[in-house]
Structure formats: C-alpha cells, structure tokens
Design a protein around this motif. Structure first.
Motif, PDB file in Angstrom:
ATOM      1  N   ASN A  24       0.834  -1.209   0.000  1.00  0.00           N
ATOM      2  CA  ASN A  24       0.000   0.000   0.000  1.00  0.00           C
ATOM      3  C   ASN A  24       0.863   1.252   0.000  1.00  0.00           C
ATOM      4  N   GLU A  82       0.687   3.881  -1.718  1.00  0.00           N
ATOM      5  CA  GLU A  82      -0.032   5.155  -1.775  1.00  0.00           C
ATOM      6  C   GLU A  82      -0.390   5.665  -0.392  1.00  0.00           C
ATOM      7  N   ARG A  83      -0.778   4.736   0.480  1.00  0.00           N
ATOM      8  CA  ARG A  83      -1.122   5.128   1.847  1.00  0.00           C
ATOM      9  C   ARG A  83       0.117   5.630   2.594  1.00  0.00           C
ATOM     10  N   ASP A  84       1.244   4.922   2.416  1.00  0.00           N
ATOM     11  CA  ASP A  84       2.489   5.341   3.057  1.00  0.00           C
ATOM     12  C   ASP A  84       2.884   6.745   2.600  1.00  0.00           C
ATOM     13  N   ARG A 118       0.951   9.048   1.444  1.00  0.00           N
ATOM     14  CA  ARG A 118      -0.006  10.028   1.972  1.00  0.00           C
ATOM     15  C   ARG A 118       0.319  10.333   3.433  1.00  0.00           C
ATOM     16  N   THR A 119       0.610   9.291   4.199  1.00  0.00           N
ATOM     17  CA  THR A 119       0.947   9.505   5.607  1.00  0.00           C
ATOM     18  C   THR A 119       2.203  10.370   5.740  1.00  0.00           C
TER      19      THR A 119
END
Lengths: 174, 174
Positions: free
Chosen positions: A75, A77-79, A81-82
């Motif tokens: 994931n 994309e989540r990393d 974003r974070t």
C-alpha cells in the motif's frame, strides 16, 4: 552568512547517536530557555521512550508522527499520503517562526523512500526565519540535504552490542 | 553477558556530537527517572553552557572538573596531579553504586596525555556494579578503551561550519 543565521545540522551514518545527539541539542536549547520542537517521522505515537517521558517533564514538544506508517509495500499510496501528512506538520512548525530549533528526526527515510520531495523540503528549510536551527537525522542523508547543511556528522558504527545479541535497553535506545 | 549488564559506550572521532549524544543519553535516563551523573574532564568550572543550565534545572549532577587544567607544558606535574584529582572524583562516583549511568566526558584527553593510567581506569570500569552504564567521550579513544567497550561510535566530520568561519553558538555547542 552571519553568526545570527541558524544552522542546518545533519546527523547521518549507520552508527548510534544520531537521534541521541539531536536530543542533546534539544537539551542545550532548553537549558538556555530557547523554544525547541522535535518531530519524529518514524516513531509510533504509541511508543513511550525515555525521550518522550523527558520531553513531557521538560515541557518540550516532541511529536512522534510515525503512527499509521505501515511500511506496507502493498500500500505505497497510503504510506506516501501519511508521509505527506507528517511533512505538513513539520512544514507548519518551521514556517510558524516560533522555534529556535526544529528537529526533524529520521526525516531521511521518507525522503529516501521517495515519499517526500527533497526539492520542496529543501525550499522550506532554506526559507526558514533567520536564526532558526534545523536538525535532521537518519541514515543515508541524500546529497541535496548534505549540500544544504552547514554541519554534517556521520555516526559510524565501530562496535555495537546488538551484534552480540544484547537487546535495546531502557534509557539507552529507549 | 546478560541484558542486565550495563554497557560501556564510547563516542569518539573528530566530528561533532560526542558530548551532545552523551547529553541525549543523560536525558533518556532522566526521562526514566534513573540516576545519572556527568563528569566533564576538560570543561572549566567557570563555564556556563546550556548543558549546565539544563542540568541544574533537571536536578542532574553535571560536574565540570577541568578547573585548574592549564595545558601548560611547562608544568606537566601539575597537570598530571589535577587529572588524578579529577579521576579520583570519577572513581568515587563509579564505585558509589548510586548511578544507573556515569558519563566521563572527554576522558580520552587525560588518558592520551598520559596523565591517567588506562589500566587503572579500565579496571575501575570493569569492576563497576552490575547494570551501571559508563559513557566515555573524546577524540582518539585508546585501543584499550575500545576493547573494553560494548558500543563504540565514531563521530566523523563531513562538513563543519567552523570551516566557514561560523563561531560556536548558544544552544548548539554551548
């Protein structure tokens, strides 16, 4: 560059002492009554290290931002974003003009993973208020960061107890 | 060696951050409510650095022992005597069994000048109470000290603002 200009300080290398020396700078700043903040890009908010207990008692802001980081390559994309959310907090602190020193602990990791743009980070740091010191820690500091820095120290591992199976200890690493 | 055994930690090298990282360890210890003392072999008692102001506010013992050191090659006997007096204080602290961590800041200098005997220093450190950490800082840590240590980090200078004529600053070096 006048003596009033704050420094960009980088602690890099594979050895111990990068974050620890940043804590020492924090302590010196605090000793002089200067306002300092430490943002930790990789430490989970749930972790309660000696430095967090100390910061609380000192009344110093120490903000672990790593909560939510999964290092989950499934994931990305989540990393990313974070990491961007973490950087937004750091950027706000730098631009607030309220601190004599802003410590960006382990910032090199989201930079090296490509989650943050070194160009944008450099620009924000370069445009900080006169007199503000910025301290950045982490392995493999990118060349752009080294170029930007006034003071760069490489912490080199000569001997490490983990090599002999000694676990991390309270008040040393934690 | 059990996890309960305290560590011997050495910060050496020509770079910044040796004493500063020791201050970070001091802060982590203090954060956990552990008793720590820092003995400074080369700092004059008259110097009031951020670390001294901080230590006072923390209620941590930080003892500059360097008072009296003249580095006066014309009076080597006096320097040697002063170093011995400083070491006597350090030895008493180590043997007191009252501390979780004893920091011997810049101990390498009197060792390298031959004012203290590395054999005696090593023996006192080796015979310390179980669980006490000893942290030693300074350039050119002698091989006997490296051999004794569990954790050795070399702080290497990559870039230094003094090279560009920037003076030491409050809350950074001082």
């Amino acid at each position: 560059m006048s003596a009033k200009q704050g420094l960009v300080i980088v602690h890099t290398g594979d050895g111990k002492g990068k974050t620890t020396a940043a804590l020492g700078l924090l302590l010196r700043q605090w000793g002089h009554g200067l306002p300092v903040v430490m943002l930790q890009f990789m430490k989970s908010r749930n972790l309660r290290c000696g430095e967090h207990l100390a910061a609380e008692r000192l009344g110093v802001e120490m903000i672990p931002l790593g909560d939510g980081f999964t290092w989950d390559s499934a994931n990305l994309e989540r990393d990313r974003r974070t990491a961007q959310e973490c950087w937004a907090v750091a950027k706000e602190k730098i631009q607030s003009g309220q601190y004599s020193m802003v410590i960006l602990d382990e910032l090199t990791y989201p930079l090296n993973y490509g989650w943050l743009d070194i160009g944008e980070v450099s620009e924000v740091i370069r445009n900080r208020q006169l007199g503000m010191h910025v301290v950045i820690t982490g392995r493999n500091a990118p060349p752009e960061l080294i170029a930007l820095a006034d003071l760069v120290t490489e912490m080199r591992k000569i001997k490490h107890p983990f090599d002999r199976g000694i676990a991390a200890q309270k008040g040393i690493e934690l």
